[in-house]
Design a protein around this motif. Structure first.
Motif, short mmCIF file in Angstrom:
data_model
loop_
_atom_site.label_atom_id
_atom_site.label_comp_id
_atom_site.label_asym_id
_atom_site.label_seq_id
_atom_site.Cartn_x
_atom_site.Cartn_y
_atom_site.Cartn_z
N ALA A 44 36.03 31.25 45.22
CA ALA A 44 36.97 32.54 45.32
C ALA A 44 37.88 32.37 46.08
O ALA A 44 38.97 33.13 45.60
CB ALA A 44 35.81 33.51 45.42
N LYS A 45 37.91 31.98 47.17
CA LYS A 45 39.11 31.80 48.26
C LYS A 45 40.33 31.24 47.44
O LYS A 45 41.53 31.28 47.62
CB LYS A 45 38.72 31.32 49.41
CG LYS A 45 37.90 32.01 50.19
CD LYS A 45 37.57 31.26 51.51
CE LYS A 45 36.89 32.42 52.60
NZ LYS A 45 36.34 31.79 53.56
N ALA A 46 39.87 30.07 46.82
CA ALA A 46 40.93 29.11 46.25
C ALA A 46 41.58 29.81 45.07
O ALA A 46 42.71 29.83 44.70
CB ALA A 46 40.31 27.99 45.56
N ALA A 47 40.88 30.54 44.10
CA ALA A 47 41.42 31.41 43.25
C ALA A 47 42.19 32.55 43.39
O ALA A 47 43.22 32.94 42.95
CB ALA A 47 40.21 31.83 42.36
N ALA A 48 41.97 33.00 44.56
CA ALA A 48 42.76 34.13 45.36
C ALA A 48 44.01 33.63 45.80
O ALA A 48 45.02 34.46 45.64
CB ALA A 48 41.84 34.96 46.43
N ALA A 49 43.91 32.49 46.41
CA ALA A 49 45.25 31.87 46.98
C ALA A 49 46.02 31.48 45.68
O ALA A 49 47.26 31.70 45.78
CB ALA A 49 44.78 30.81 47.72
N GLU A 50 45.71 30.80 44.48
CA GLU A 50 46.31 30.72 43.49
C GLU A 50 46.96 31.99 42.99
O GLU A 50 48.07 32.00 42.54
CB GLU A 50 45.36 29.91 42.54
CG GLU A 50 45.21 28.50 42.54
CD GLU A 50 44.75 27.81 41.22
OE1 GLU A 50 44.47 28.36 40.04
OE2 GLU A 50 43.85 26.98 41.78
N ALA A 51 46.23 33.10 42.85
CA ALA A 51 46.64 34.21 42.34
C ALA A 51 47.77 34.68 43.04
O ALA A 51 48.94 35.46 42.59
CB ALA A 51 45.48 35.49 41.94
N ALA A 52 47.61 34.54 44.33
CA ALA A 52 48.66 35.26 45.12
C ALA A 52 49.96 34.27 45.04
O ALA A 52 51.04 34.92 45.28
CB ALA A 52 48.10 35.14 46.64
N ALA A 53 50.03 33.13 45.09
CA ALA A 53 50.87 32.16 44.75
C ALA A 53 51.60 32.37 43.56
O ALA A 53 52.67 32.21 43.29
CB ALA A 53 50.48 30.74 44.73
N ALA A 54 50.66 32.66 42.53
CA ALA A 54 51.39 32.55 41.03
C ALA A 54 52.40 33.79 40.69
O ALA A 54 53.49 33.84 40.34
CB ALA A 54 50.31 32.60 39.98
N PRO A 55 51.94 35.16 41.23
CA PRO A 55 53.13 36.11 41.18
C PRO A 55 54.41 35.83 41.88
O PRO A 55 55.27 36.15 41.39
CB PRO A 55 52.43 37.26 41.68
CG PRO A 55 50.78 37.36 41.45
CD PRO A 55 50.82 35.63 41.57
N ALA A 56 54.21 35.35 43.00
CA ALA A 56 55.44 34.81 43.71
C ALA A 56 56.38 33.99 43.12
O ALA A 56 57.62 34.24 43.21
CB ALA A 56 55.23 34.48 45.12
N GLU A 57 55.78 33.20 42.37
CA GLU A 57 56.61 32.05 41.70
C GLU A 57 56.82 32.99 40.37
O GLU A 57 58.06 32.85 39.88
CB GLU A 57 55.76 31.14 41.03
CG GLU A 57 55.28 30.01 42.22
CD GLU A 57 54.33 28.99 41.71
OE1 GLU A 57 54.07 28.92 40.54
OE2 GLU A 57 53.92 28.25 42.63
N GLU A 58 56.24 33.86 39.76
CA GLU A 58 56.86 34.63 38.51
C GLU A 58 57.94 35.41 38.84
O GLU A 58 58.84 35.42 38.09
CB GLU A 58 55.77 35.38 37.82
CG GLU A 58 54.73 34.49 37.32
CD GLU A 58 53.55 35.30 36.72
OE1 GLU A 58 53.72 36.77 36.75
OE2 GLU A 58 52.45 34.78 36.27
N VAL A 59 58.02 36.10 40.04
CA VAL A 59 58.89 37.14 40.49
C VAL A 59 60.21 36.19 40.70
O VAL A 59 61.04 36.59 40.26
CB VAL A 59 58.50 37.90 41.56
CG1 VAL A 59 59.65 38.60 42.38
CG2 VAL A 59 57.29 38.64 41.42
N ALA A 60 60.02 34.97 41.13
CA ALA A 60 61.34 34.20 41.61
C ALA A 60 61.86 33.84 40.22
O ALA A 60 63.03 33.66 40.25
CB ALA A 60 60.97 33.17 42.55
N THR A 61 61.16 33.38 39.36
CA THR A 61 61.55 32.98 37.72
C THR A 61 62.25 33.86 37.06
O THR A 61 63.30 33.76 36.68
CB THR A 61 60.38 32.02 37.17
OG1 THR A 61 59.54 33.09 37.08
CG2 THR A 61 59.90 30.89 37.79
#
Length: 137
Positions: free
Chosen positions: A114-131
């Motif tokens: 669950a922690k790993a999934a939450a960290a991935e989810a937090a990192a993914a929107p930041a990448e989408e916003v940057a793109t």
């Protein structure tokens, strides 16, 4: 035949009274016994002389014959001068069983996932916003 000096429960519900008996180790707690050598009433105060009453001569005689007192009885007999009592040490007693260890390991694995999934989810929107920002420029 191994003999035990142990407590046999009597009394009504929530009002226990015990007999101190010498019994075969294979017989049930409240079942057949060889001889009654005393009584124990846990409802009386610790200072009361009637809380633990036992015939010390008979108890010493049975111990000499090889009867093993249970931990509770040995504690009270030692206080009255018959035999010795040492605190038993069982470090594995409080350790959880095999199934409980397996459940704890599974729970820990789920928390890590669950922690790993939450960290991935937090990192993914930041990448989408940057793109998205790079695409709009």
């Amino acid at each position: 035949m191994s003999l035990k000096i142990r407590l046999a429960r009597g009394g009504s519900k929530k009002r226990p009274v015990y007999r101190v008996v010498v019994a075969d180790a294979r017989s049930p707690r409240d079942g057949r016994f060889i001889e009654k050598i005393g009584t124990y009433n846990p409802l009386l105060s610790v200072e009361s002389g009637q809380r633990f009453v036992v015939d010390l001569e008979k108890a010493a005689e049975w111990v000499k014959k090889g009867a093993q007192p249970t931990d509770r009885v040995a504690r009270y007999l030692a206080q009255q001068g018959v035999g010795t009592w040492t605190n038993s040490n069982n470090p594995q007693k409080g350790e959880p069983g095999q199934k409980a260890k397996e459940r704890a390991a599974e729970r820990l694995q789920k928390e890590e996932d669950a922690k790993a999934a939450a960290a991935e989810a937090a990192a993914a929107p930041a990448e989408e916003v940057a793109t998205e920002e790079a695409a709009s420029e």
